[in-house]
Design an enzyme around this catalytic site. Structure first.
Site, PDB file in Angstrom:
ATOM      1  CG  ASN A   7      10.722  52.480  64.610  1.00 16.97           C
ATOM      2  OD1 ASN A   7      10.015  52.784  64.679  1.00 16.97           O
ATOM      3  ND2 ASN A   7      10.932  51.311  63.566  1.00 16.97           N
ATOM      4  CD1 TRP A   8      10.500  54.756  71.234  1.00 16.72           C
ATOM      5  CD2 TRP A   8       9.500  55.832  71.806  1.00 16.72           C
ATOM      6  NE1 TRP A   8      11.252  55.458  71.757  1.00 16.72           N
ATOM      7  CE2 TRP A   8      10.280  56.022  73.322  1.00 16.72           C
ATOM      8  CE3 TRP A   8       8.200  57.246  72.368  1.00 16.72           C
ATOM      9  CZ2 TRP A   8      10.485  57.262  73.101  1.00 16.72           C
ATOM     10  CZ3 TRP A   8       8.580  58.282  73.028  1.00 16.72           C
ATOM     11  CH2 TRP A   8       9.678  58.615  73.396  1.00 16.72           C
ATOM     12  CD  GLU A  94       8.127  46.169  62.628  1.00 11.83           C
ATOM     13  OE1 GLU A  94       8.034  47.198  62.872  1.00 11.83           O
ATOM     14  OE2 GLU A  94       8.668  45.280  62.954  1.00 11.83           O
ATOM     15  CD  GLU A 163      16.066  48.002  61.504  1.00 13.70           C
ATOM     16  OE1 GLU A 163      16.715  48.863  62.556  1.00 13.70           O
ATOM     17  OE2 GLU A 163      14.785  47.932  61.009  1.00 13.70           O
ATOM     18  N   GLY A 169      12.483  41.632  66.469  1.00 10.90           N
ATOM     19  CA  GLY A 169      11.910  41.351  67.202  1.00 10.90           C
ATOM     20  C   GLY A 169      11.879  39.889  67.824  1.00 10.90           C
ATOM     21  CB  SER A 209      17.516  41.188  68.479  1.00 12.95           C
ATOM     22  OG  SER A 209      15.824  41.058  67.981  1.00 12.95           O
ATOM     23  N   GLY A 230      13.761  49.199  68.478  1.00 14.13           N
ATOM     24  CA  GLY A 230      12.599  49.055  68.832  1.00 14.13           C
ATOM     25  C   GLY A 230      12.441  48.519  70.298  1.00 14.13           C
TER      26      GLY A 230
HETATM   27  P1  PGA Z   1      13.887  45.239  67.718  1.00 14.00           P
HETATM   28  O1  PGA Z   1      13.701  46.242  66.464  1.00 14.00           O
HETATM   29  O2  PGA Z   1      15.028  46.113  68.300  1.00 14.00           O
HETATM   30  O3  PGA Z   1      13.149  45.553  68.340  1.00 14.00           O
HETATM   31  O4  PGA Z   1      14.300  44.375  67.271  1.00 14.00           O
HETATM   32  C1  PGA Z   1      14.487  47.275  65.854  1.00 14.00           C
HETATM   33  C2  PGA Z   1      13.245  47.438  64.414  1.00 14.00           C
HETATM   34  O5  PGA Z   1      12.507  47.721  64.000  1.00 14.00           O
HETATM   35  O6  PGA Z   1      14.030  48.600  63.714  1.00 14.00           O
END
Ligand code: PGA
Length: 251
Positions: A7-8, A94, A163, A169, A209, A230
């Protein structure tokens, strides 16, 4: 089959996205692993040209619940499919933070599973840090699943990503026990919603993460069928390590 979903988010320009996709396409292809790149809408067309004819699949980060009409700013499953997308992320935390409600998520899932079955939804669910502290994780997962599947009586092809919002993040991934418990609970909840379906066939991924170093935590015991990343998906070396780590840990 295992999945690596990249997921960019809103990180790369089209030029940067095409450059990264082109490098990812050149990595050795891995059996039993589907890598899906989800760039921003504006980069889909460019990235599609880079991945065309390769084993890398394309996905979008969201879509609308109709195929056509007066919906300014929205992208429809039909449009995304015609650009080469085969997957679409739905209900990412998000997006939920930007006002996406359970009702909208339900409309999107219903459209993708029942009306226009061209794109495979990747439904994201997970609790916030406060909800976990208050021991409401199971309640939240039940609510998110029940509302996403409201009015849908057949469990068609869908991927579910657990998630936890606090892990996204933050550099603070769920531990093995937290992940296993939530994934087991998601399977049980799917079983209770779709009493006669083979819910074991629904892949459940972990996201939040994930790094090449902690992939074994999630894959090795076999309770998740892949990961959604991410930050770790924004660099070709890290994508290569993630792919290799998933494949080694499946074996
Ligand atoms: P992250 O994001 O790997 O940067 O924690 C994961 C996501 O939003 O699915």
């Amino acid at each position: 089959m295992h999945y690596l979903i990249l997921n960019w988010k809103m990180n790369l320009t089209t030029t940067e996205s095409v450059r990264l996709a082109t490098s990812i396409v050149k990595l050795p292809s891995q059996n039993n692993l589907t890598t899906v790149i989800c760039p921003s809408f504006s980069s889909l067309q460019g990235v599609e040209r880079s991945v065309r004819g390769s084993k890398i699949s394309l996905g979008a980060q969201d879509c609308y619940w109709e195929n056509k009409g007066a919906y300014t700013g929205e992208e429809s499953p039909r449009m995304l499919y015609s650009l080469g997308c085969r997957y679409v992320i739905i209900g990412h935390s998000e997006r939920r933070a930007c006002g996406e409600t359970d009702e909208y998520i339900n409309r999107k899932i219903a459209f993708l599973l029942s009306k226009d079955r061209r794109l495979i939804p990747i439904l994201c669910i997970g609790e916030s840090s406060l909800q976990r502290k208050k021991k409401r994780t199971k309640t939240i997962l039940t609510k998110q699943l029940q509302s996403a599947f409201k009015g849908i009586d057949e469990l068609r092809k869908i991927i579910i990503a657990y998630e936890p919002v606090w892990a996204i993040g933050s550099g603070n991934a769920a531990n093995e026990h937290e992940c296993a418990e939530a994934v087991g609970y998601i399977h049980d909840t799917l079983n209770s919603i779709f009493a006669h379906a083979n819910t074991q066939r629904t892949p459940i991924l972990y996201g939040g993460s994930v790094t090449p170093a902690n992939v074994p935590t999630f894959i090795v015991h076999g309770y998740v069928q892949g990961i959604l990343v991410g930050n770790a998906g924004l660099n070709v070396d890290s994508v290569s390590q993630l792919q290799q780590s998933i494949v080694i840990d499946i074996c």
